[in-house]
Design a protein around this motif. Sequence first.
Motif, mmCIF file in Angstrom:
data_model
loop_
_atom_site.group_PDB
_atom_site.id
_atom_site.type_symbol
_atom_site.label_atom_id
_atom_site.label_comp_id
_atom_site.label_asym_id
_atom_site.label_seq_id
_atom_site.Cartn_x
_atom_site.Cartn_y
_atom_site.Cartn_z
ATOM 1 N N ILE A 247 72.985 -13.678 -52.073
ATOM 2 C CA ILE A 247 73.226 -12.511 -52.920
ATOM 3 C C ILE A 247 74.693 -12.460 -53.342
ATOM 4 O O ILE A 247 75.009 -12.196 -54.502
ATOM 5 C CB ILE A 247 72.815 -11.215 -52.179
ATOM 6 C CG1 ILE A 247 71.292 -11.182 -52.013
ATOM 7 C CG2 ILE A 247 73.310 -9.981 -52.919
ATOM 8 C CD1 ILE A 247 70.786 -10.123 -51.058
ATOM 9 N N LYS A 248 75.573 -12.749 -52.408
ATOM 10 C CA LYS A 248 77.017 -12.710 -52.678
ATOM 11 C C LYS A 248 77.418 -13.725 -53.747
ATOM 12 O O LYS A 248 78.235 -13.432 -54.611
ATOM 13 C CB LYS A 248 77.779 -12.983 -51.374
ATOM 14 C CG LYS A 248 79.271 -12.955 -51.500
ATOM 15 C CD LYS A 248 79.872 -13.146 -50.116
ATOM 16 C CE LYS A 248 81.149 -13.933 -50.186
ATOM 17 N NZ LYS A 248 81.702 -14.219 -48.861
ATOM 18 N N HIS A 249 76.825 -14.917 -53.699
ATOM 19 C CA HIS A 249 77.199 -15.987 -54.627
ATOM 20 C C HIS A 249 76.398 -15.963 -55.923
ATOM 21 O O HIS A 249 76.635 -16.777 -56.799
ATOM 22 C CB HIS A 249 77.053 -17.342 -53.941
ATOM 23 C CG HIS A 249 78.101 -17.560 -52.890
ATOM 24 N ND1 HIS A 249 77.895 -17.214 -51.575
ATOM 25 C CD2 HIS A 249 79.365 -18.026 -52.971
ATOM 26 C CE1 HIS A 249 78.985 -17.487 -50.885
ATOM 27 N NE2 HIS A 249 79.891 -17.972 -51.700
ATOM 28 N N GLU B 24 72.423 -4.001 -42.977
ATOM 29 C CA GLU B 24 72.780 -5.420 -43.066
ATOM 30 C C GLU B 24 73.160 -5.885 -44.476
ATOM 31 O O GLU B 24 73.860 -6.877 -44.613
ATOM 32 C CB GLU B 24 71.623 -6.286 -42.551
ATOM 33 C CG GLU B 24 71.343 -6.121 -41.077
ATOM 34 C CD GLU B 24 72.466 -6.656 -40.210
ATOM 35 O OE1 GLU B 24 73.011 -7.731 -40.521
ATOM 36 O OE2 GLU B 24 72.799 -5.980 -39.215
ATOM 37 N N PHE B 25 72.670 -5.203 -45.499
ATOM 38 C CA PHE B 25 72.898 -5.633 -46.881
ATOM 39 C C PHE B 25 73.573 -4.516 -47.672
ATOM 40 O O PHE B 25 73.003 -3.439 -47.846
ATOM 41 C CB PHE B 25 71.575 -6.016 -47.559
ATOM 42 C CG PHE B 25 70.931 -7.232 -46.955
ATOM 43 C CD1 PHE B 25 71.254 -8.497 -47.412
ATOM 44 C CD2 PHE B 25 70.009 -7.107 -45.932
ATOM 45 C CE1 PHE B 25 70.677 -9.627 -46.861
ATOM 46 C CE2 PHE B 25 69.419 -8.227 -45.364
ATOM 47 C CZ PHE B 25 69.757 -9.489 -45.826
ATOM 48 N N SER B 26 74.754 -4.801 -48.167
ATOM 49 C CA SER B 26 75.509 -3.784 -48.904
ATOM 50 C C SER B 26 74.877 -3.449 -50.254
ATOM 51 O O SER B 26 75.187 -2.415 -50.841
ATOM 52 C CB SER B 26 76.953 -4.247 -49.110
ATOM 53 O OG SER B 26 76.986 -5.436 -49.871
ATOM 54 N N THR C 168 67.589 -16.761 -43.300
ATOM 55 C CA THR C 168 68.167 -15.886 -42.280
ATOM 56 C C THR C 168 68.859 -14.732 -43.000
ATOM 57 O O THR C 168 69.114 -14.804 -44.208
ATOM 58 C CB THR C 168 69.208 -16.631 -41.430
ATOM 59 O OG1 THR C 168 70.286 -17.045 -42.287
ATOM 60 C CG2 THR C 168 68.597 -17.843 -40.736
ATOM 61 N N LEU C 169 69.195 -13.687 -42.266
ATOM 62 C CA LEU C 169 69.906 -12.571 -42.888
ATOM 63 C C LEU C 169 71.243 -13.033 -43.443
ATOM 64 O O LEU C 169 71.630 -12.653 -44.547
ATOM 65 C CB LEU C 169 70.103 -11.430 -41.882
ATOM 66 C CG LEU C 169 68.832 -10.764 -41.370
ATOM 67 C CD1 LEU C 169 69.177 -9.623 -40.429
ATOM 68 C CD2 LEU C 169 67.969 -10.280 -42.502
ATOM 69 N N LEU D 247 64.559 -8.067 -53.707
ATOM 70 C CA LEU D 247 65.362 -9.280 -53.620
ATOM 71 C C LEU D 247 65.519 -9.721 -52.169
ATOM 72 O O LEU D 247 65.296 -10.880 -51.830
ATOM 73 C CB LEU D 247 66.731 -9.048 -54.271
ATOM 74 C CG LEU D 247 67.741 -10.183 -54.173
ATOM 75 C CD1 LEU D 247 67.201 -11.453 -54.831
ATOM 76 C CD2 LEU D 247 69.050 -9.767 -54.808
ATOM 77 N N VAL D 248 65.885 -8.795 -51.307
ATOM 78 C CA VAL D 248 66.045 -9.119 -49.883
ATOM 79 C C VAL D 248 64.708 -9.548 -49.287
ATOM 80 O O VAL D 248 64.641 -10.532 -48.546
ATOM 81 C CB VAL D 248 66.656 -7.918 -49.111
ATOM 82 C CG1 VAL D 248 66.608 -8.158 -47.610
ATOM 83 C CG2 VAL D 248 68.078 -7.658 -49.585
ATOM 84 N N TYR D 249 63.648 -8.836 -49.627
ATOM 85 C CA TYR D 249 62.318 -9.191 -49.137
ATOM 86 C C TYR D 249 61.973 -10.626 -49.529
ATOM 87 O O TYR D 249 61.496 -11.406 -48.713
ATOM 88 C CB TYR D 249 61.276 -8.217 -49.703
ATOM 89 C CG TYR D 249 59.865 -8.511 -49.238
ATOM 90 C CD1 TYR D 249 59.362 -7.936 -48.074
ATOM 91 C CD2 TYR D 249 59.029 -9.359 -49.961
ATOM 92 C CE1 TYR D 249 58.079 -8.205 -47.644
ATOM 93 C CE2 TYR D 249 57.749 -9.637 -49.532
ATOM 94 C CZ TYR D 249 57.279 -9.052 -48.378
ATOM 95 O OH TYR D 249 56.005 -9.344 -47.942
#
Length: 116
Positions: free
Chosen positions: A80-82, A35-37, A72-73, A61-63
Amino acid sequence: MALNKNKDLKLFYSISEVAKMFDVAETLLRYWEKEFSNIKPQKTSRGVRQYTKDDIEQVRLVYHLVKERGMTLQGAREAIKHDKSGDTNKQVEVIDRLKSIRSELQEIGKNLGGLV
């Protein structure tokens, strides 16, 4: 979620070690990897995942975004993208350090409580 001080010298961590660090299932880490690149541990020729400290920071970070902040995912992916400057990752590091300090202070408080 601080890393074990004795293990800081390791170059690679297994998926089971990383799962224990965050108290999550290995399947969740595999799912987040899809789900996360930004989560992309190396894999051996046999397909065994090897997480570096940088990989672990990305999991952290995702955690933080998903488990602690309740995003949400999709929301976490957008954050993360921004986050071009890495501010979110820095915030996670500060939060982890503060948690560590709080834990130490609580331990000191318990020890002092026995002295009074």
